[in-house]
Design a protein around this motif. Structure first.
Motif, PDB file in Angstrom:
ATOM      1  N   TYR A  48       5.103   6.831   0.554  1.00  0.00           N
ATOM      2  CA  TYR A  48       6.517   7.041   0.300  1.00  0.00           C
ATOM      3  C   TYR A  48       7.053   8.153   1.202  1.00  0.00           C
ATOM      4  CZ  TYR A  48      10.737   8.920  -1.453  1.00  0.00           C
ATOM      5  OH  TYR A  48      12.009   9.401  -1.490  1.00  0.00           O
ATOM      6  N   ILE A  49       6.299   9.241   1.269  1.00  0.00           N
ATOM      7  CA  ILE A  49       6.741  10.374   2.090  1.00  0.00           C
ATOM      8  C   ILE A  49       6.867   9.953   3.551  1.00  0.00           C
ATOM      9  CG2 ILE A  49       6.048  12.658   2.980  1.00  0.00           C
ATOM     10  CD1 ILE A  49       6.952  12.966   0.201  1.00  0.00           C
ATOM     11  N   ILE A  50       5.835   9.273   4.029  1.00  0.00           N
ATOM     12  CA  ILE A  50       5.855   8.874   5.442  1.00  0.00           C
ATOM     13  C   ILE A  50       7.063   7.977   5.714  1.00  0.00           C
ATOM     14  CG2 ILE A  50       4.611   7.630   7.261  1.00  0.00           C
ATOM     15  CD1 ILE A  50       2.010   8.315   5.786  1.00  0.00           C
ATOM     16  N   ASN A  51       7.196   6.948   4.898  1.00  0.00           N
ATOM     17  CA  ASN A  51       8.276   5.990   5.155  1.00  0.00           C
ATOM     18  C   ASN A  51       9.653   6.640   5.030  1.00  0.00           C
ATOM     19  OD1 ASN A  51       6.430   3.994   5.611  1.00  0.00           O
ATOM     20  ND2 ASN A  51       6.414   3.306   3.477  1.00  0.00           N
ATOM     21  N   SER A  52       9.819   7.434   3.994  1.00  0.00           N
ATOM     22  CA  SER A  52      11.143   8.028   3.798  1.00  0.00           C
ATOM     23  C   SER A  52      11.449   9.063   4.869  1.00  0.00           C
ATOM     24  CB  SER A  52      11.258   8.693   2.432  1.00  0.00           C
ATOM     25  OG  SER A  52      10.773   7.862   1.449  1.00  0.00           O
ATOM     26  N   LEU A  53      10.426   9.789   5.285  1.00  0.00           N
ATOM     27  CA  LEU A  53      10.693  10.790   6.322  1.00  0.00           C
ATOM     28  C   LEU A  53      11.193  10.103   7.582  1.00  0.00           C
ATOM     29  CD1 LEU A  53      10.614  13.692   7.450  1.00  0.00           C
ATOM     30  CD2 LEU A  53       8.269  13.236   8.187  1.00  0.00           C
ATOM     31  N   PHE A  54      10.508   9.032   7.947  1.00  0.00           N
ATOM     32  CA  PHE A  54      10.904   8.404   9.205  1.00  0.00           C
ATOM     33  C   PHE A  54      12.123   7.512   9.054  1.00  0.00           C
ATOM     34  CE2 PHE A  54       6.629   9.883  10.043  1.00  0.00           C
ATOM     35  CZ  PHE A  54       6.927  10.721  11.108  1.00  0.00           C
ATOM     36  N   ALA A  55      12.666   7.453   7.853  1.00  0.00           N
ATOM     37  CA  ALA A  55      13.955   6.801   7.673  1.00  0.00           C
ATOM     38  C   ALA A  55      15.080   7.827   7.710  1.00  0.00           C
ATOM     39  CB  ALA A  55      13.976   6.048   6.354  1.00  0.00           C
ATOM     40  N   CYS A  56      14.723   9.092   7.852  1.00  0.00           N
ATOM     41  CA  CYS A  56      15.752  10.142   7.898  1.00  0.00           C
ATOM     42  C   CYS A  56      16.426  10.177   9.263  1.00  0.00           C
ATOM     43  CB  CYS A  56      15.132  11.511   7.613  1.00  0.00           C
ATOM     44  SG  CYS A  56      14.770  11.779   5.885  1.00  0.00           S
ATOM     45  N   LYS A  57      17.612  10.779   9.287  1.00  0.00           N
ATOM     46  CA  LYS A  57      18.313  10.923  10.574  1.00  0.00           C
ATOM     47  C   LYS A  57      17.567  11.907  11.461  1.00  0.00           C
ATOM     48  CE  LYS A  57      22.973   9.571   9.849  1.00  0.00           C
ATOM     49  NZ  LYS A  57      24.223   9.887   9.171  1.00  0.00           N
ATOM     50  N   GLU A  58      17.153  12.992  10.844  1.00  0.00           N
ATOM     51  CA  GLU A  58      16.393  14.001  11.587  1.00  0.00           C
ATOM     52  C   GLU A  58      15.003  14.009  10.972  1.00  0.00           C
ATOM     53  OE1 GLU A  58      16.785  16.737  14.108  1.00  0.00           O
ATOM     54  OE2 GLU A  58      14.698  16.301  13.608  1.00  0.00           O
ATOM     55  N   THR A  59      14.019  13.759  11.791  1.00  0.00           N
ATOM     56  CA  THR A  59      12.676  13.664  11.206  1.00  0.00           C
ATOM     57  C   THR A  59      11.812  14.872  11.530  1.00  0.00           C
ATOM     58  OG1 THR A  59      11.953  12.557  13.189  1.00  0.00           O
ATOM     59  CG2 THR A  59      12.613  11.165  11.338  1.00  0.00           C
ATOM     60  N   MET A  60      12.160  15.532  12.632  1.00  0.00           N
ATOM     61  CA  MET A  60      11.248  16.545  13.172  1.00  0.00           C
ATOM     62  C   MET A  60      11.204  17.838  12.357  1.00  0.00           C
ATOM     63  SD  MET A  60      10.179  15.241  16.081  1.00  0.00           S
ATOM     64  CE  MET A  60       9.790  16.475  17.305  1.00  0.00           C
ATOM     65  N   ILE A  61      12.360  18.192  11.771  1.00  0.00           N
ATOM     66  CA  ILE A  61      12.405  19.498  11.102  1.00  0.00           C
ATOM     67  C   ILE A  61      12.939  19.377   9.682  1.00  0.00           C
ATOM     68  CG2 ILE A  61      12.601  21.018  13.122  1.00  0.00           C
ATOM     69  CD1 ILE A  61      15.653  20.861  12.765  1.00  0.00           C
ATOM     70  N   CYS A  62      12.522  20.301   8.857  1.00  0.00           N
ATOM     71  CA  CYS A  62      13.008  20.341   7.485  1.00  0.00           C
ATOM     72  C   CYS A  62      14.386  21.017   7.489  1.00  0.00           C
ATOM     73  CB  CYS A  62      12.008  21.092   6.598  1.00  0.00           C
ATOM     74  SG  CYS A  62      12.060  22.866   6.792  1.00  0.00           S
ATOM     75  N   PRO A  63      15.094  21.044   6.378  1.00  0.00           N
ATOM     76  CA  PRO A  63      16.436  21.653   6.400  1.00  0.00           C
ATOM     77  C   PRO A  63      16.414  23.132   6.784  1.00  0.00           C
ATOM     78  CG  PRO A  63      16.058  20.467   4.337  1.00  0.00           C
ATOM     79  CD  PRO A  63      14.770  20.472   5.062  1.00  0.00           C
ATOM     80  N   PHE A  64      15.238  23.724   6.812  1.00  0.00           N
ATOM     81  CA  PHE A  64      15.144  25.150   7.138  1.00  0.00           C
ATOM     82  C   PHE A  64      14.559  25.352   8.529  1.00  0.00           C
ATOM     83  CE2 PHE A  64      14.823  24.245   2.670  1.00  0.00           C
ATOM     84  CZ  PHE A  64      15.967  24.887   2.217  1.00  0.00           C
ATOM     85  N   ASN A  65      14.736  24.300   9.331  1.00  0.00           N
ATOM     86  CA  ASN A  65      14.368  24.351  10.745  1.00  0.00           C
ATOM     87  C   ASN A  65      12.888  24.555  11.013  1.00  0.00           C
ATOM     88  OD1 ASN A  65      16.935  23.879  11.605  1.00  0.00           O
ATOM     89  ND2 ASN A  65      17.478  26.065  11.533  1.00  0.00           N
TER      90      ASN A  65
END
Ligand code: ADP
Ligand code: MG
Length: 597
Positions: free
Chosen positions: A564-581
């Motif tokens: 779930y984490i993998i799939n949802s992360l790579f469905a995000c607009k920004e995948t490389m960084i968390c909201p805290f950069n």
């Protein structure tokens, strides 16, 4: 040779000294409250505006000052509390260094009105940046009224370094709580921007704790009390089941002075050992009374750290008496103090009555690893999959710039991930491996989800069958009230009552289990400005919620949860960084691996 050493002018010396005493508005509040207490006030009012950045005003009914004393109290090294070096070893007042008022006046606009009892006129004195602007006689009540405006007006660098009002206000409240807890015999009233936050009548320690932390606190408290030759202890601990993940209520007072001591904190932690999950912190309110000549409070200008002459014994006595209380109240399995030789207690426990236990329900089969995590259910595949159906990320978001989701090996995808160190998810891809930080990845996932739902004004809020009530302190209630509208927009629908909230609906993708903990985290994060910089309030709240609710590192994830984490992360607009950069994942190519050999 030319002489090059200058003697610094008084105002410069004061500004330098101020750097140590006054870090922020809260330091001013602390020093002024302490002065009022030393002046034997029985009632103290505190008013702050803009978290103390604009004005801090303290009004007391203490002994007041004569005209001569008022005119010199802003000079450095002026104190009524000691007169010679010998007195340093027998301090019973809060102040004694004679530098607080000098420091405060060096960096702000101060106005002081003070009158002794039985004297007709008060003295009013205005000092701006160490410079006395006026002294005159005036009419006023007995006692002292001091206003400190525009803190750091003459040191822009320090003024600019002050944090947001939320953060500064938290510091002010913390100082207020520390001082008012240490003095239940004094009435305190506290106003923030004209709102009365606390009105604390003269009472005892327990009632003071309850007035500060809410009526539910009473049932959480267990008394601790011990009287030995070198140390008298009295106070309260929270029953173990009320321990918190965040360091909540932890207070030591030594001779009515709040002190920080990781050493004594350790003593209490060790008394709770085995009773609470090591990730949780016990709460305590402990007064220690020692001979003033056996401590040194002069080791730090803010006087919050002290040295004990005999710290090992103090550690042992404190630990033993906390254990004793836990045992006495049937919280621990039977403890036999006479056999606990390791404690080496310099007094006799046998004379203590092991009085009747009062039934406090505690799980004696306690297993720290069963502790329900905030996220426990949240992370379960049912809630994930079911709840995430509402997600509706458009397909365009799957087209990653930096990383192509297609690179995930589509067939072996569901079999290829492993979790390592309860923190990283490792997954094979065509060109090598990716290693994902589960907490950061989940923060990113939640953040985008929240922002998206707010932006589209399409929140999948889910009405609770049974509304949930959670009690909060006044300060926490203020924060919740100030953020209510925006939290509503995020799908958290709640009503505010006097000292509690009633939650009616929550976003469909969060779990109602442990909402209290989630709200506590939310308040903590708001108070601490956790996302340091945000574009907008929605962005700030989205960051805070994602931080408060995300899966934490240290949590084992089942295979489907990892996926779930993998799939949802790579469905995000920004995948490389968390909201805290911070980086959410790294990629290691086979060529890099080859090069390692
Ligand atoms: P200290 O508290 O270390 O003595 P301060 O600079 O804080 O030094 O205060 C200087 C002196 O001013 C105090 O020793 C006290 O005599 C007097 N003073 C300060 N605040 C008050 C007050 N609220 N009421 C009466 N006297 C005060
Ligand atoms: Mg003082």
């Amino acid at each position: 040779m030319k002489d090059i050493i200058n003697i610094l002018p008084e105002n410069v010396a004061n500004q330098i000294a101020a750097g140590e005493v006054v870090q922020r508005p809260a330091s001013v509040v602390k020093e002024l409250l302490e002065n009022s207490i030393d002046a034997k006030a029985t009632e103290i009012k505190v008013l702050v505006k803009d978290a103390g950045k604009t004005i801090i005003q303290i009004i007391d009914n203490g002994i007041g000052m004569s005209k001569r004393d008022a005119s010199i109290c802003f000079d450095r090294h002026t104190t009524s509390k000691i007169s010679n070096a010998k007195d340093l070893f027998n301090i019973r007042t809060k102040g004694f260094r004679g530098e607080a008022l000098a420091s405060i006046a060096a960096i702000s606009h101060v106005n002081l009105i003070s009158k002794q009892h039985g004297i007709e006129l008060a003295t009013e004195i205005a000092v701006h940046g160490s410079e006395v602007k006026s002294i005159k006689s005036t009419v006023s009540d007995a006692g002292t009224k001091i206003s400190v405006k525009n803190i750091f007006f003459n040191i822009p660098a320090r003024r600019n370094f002050l944090k947001s009002n939320n953060v500064e206000f938290r510091h002010v409240v913390n100082e207020f709580i520390r001082v008012s807890l240490a003095h239940p015999e004094i009435k305190f009233i506290f106003y923030n921007d004209d709102d009365e936050i606390y009105n604390l009548p003269i009472s005892n320690f327990k009632k003071r704790i309850v007035s500060l932390f809410g009526s539910k606190t009473s049932e959480k408290l267990v008394p601790v009390s011990e009287n030995t030759e070198i140390l008298k202890i009295d106070g309260f601990i929270f029953k173990p089941k009320y321990s918190k993940k965040t360091r909540g209520e932890q207070f030591f007072f030594v001779n009515n002075r709040f002190v920080k001591s990781s050493y004594l904190n350790h003593a209490i932690n060790s008394a709770f050992e085995g009773l609470i999950d090591p990730k949780y912190n016990p709460s305590y309110f402990i007064n220690l009374e020692v001979d003033p000549s056996s401590i040194d409070i002069n080791i730090h200008p803010t006087k919050t750290e002290i040295k004990f002459e005999d710290e090992h014994s103090i550690y042992a006595i404190l630990r033993a008496s906390v254990k004793h209380s836990l045992g006495q109240y049937s919280i621990t399995p039977v403890l036999d103090f006479n056999r606990d030789k390791s404690l080496d207690i310099p007094y006799d426990f046998e004379k203590k009555s092991k009085s009747a236990s009062v039934g406090i329900d505690i799980n004696t089969n306690y297993n720290p690893f069963e502790k329900s995590e905030v996220i426990q259910k949240f992370v379960s595949i049912e809630s994930f999959n079911k709840k995430m159906e509402s997600l509706e990320f458009s397909s365009e978001t799957n087209e990653m710039k930096e990383f192509n989701f297609d690179q995930l090996d589509p067939i072996s995808n569901a079999n290829n991930s492993i979790q390592i160190n309860k923190k990283f998810i490792v997954n094979k891809i065509k060109s090598g491996l990716i290693i994902i930080n589960q907490e950061r990845a989940h923060q990113r996932i939640l953040y985008e989800k929240f922002l998206k739902s707010v932006t589209l004004n399409k929140i999948n809020s889910q009405k609770l069958l049974h509304p949930i009530e959670i009690e909060f302190s006044k300060v926490d209630m203020q924060i919740l009230s100030s953020k209510k509208d925006i939290l509503n927009q995020f799908g958290l629908d709640f009503d505010l009552k006097k000292d509690k909230i009633i939650i009616n609906a929550i976003p469909s993708f969060i779990d109602s289990v442990n909402l209290t903990e989630s709200f506590n985290k939310l308040i903590f994060n708001v108070q601490n400005d956790v996302p340091d910089e945000s574009f907008s309030e929605s962005d700030f709240i989205a960051k805070i919620i994602s931080k408060s609710l995300s899966i934490k590192n240290g949590k084992s994830l089942k295979l489907n949860e990892q996926q779930y984490i993998i799939n949802s992360l790579f469905a995000c607009k920004e995948t490389m960084i968390c909201p805290f950069n911070k980086r959410t994942f790294v990629k290691i190519d086979f060529s890099q691996i080859e090069n390692m050999f």
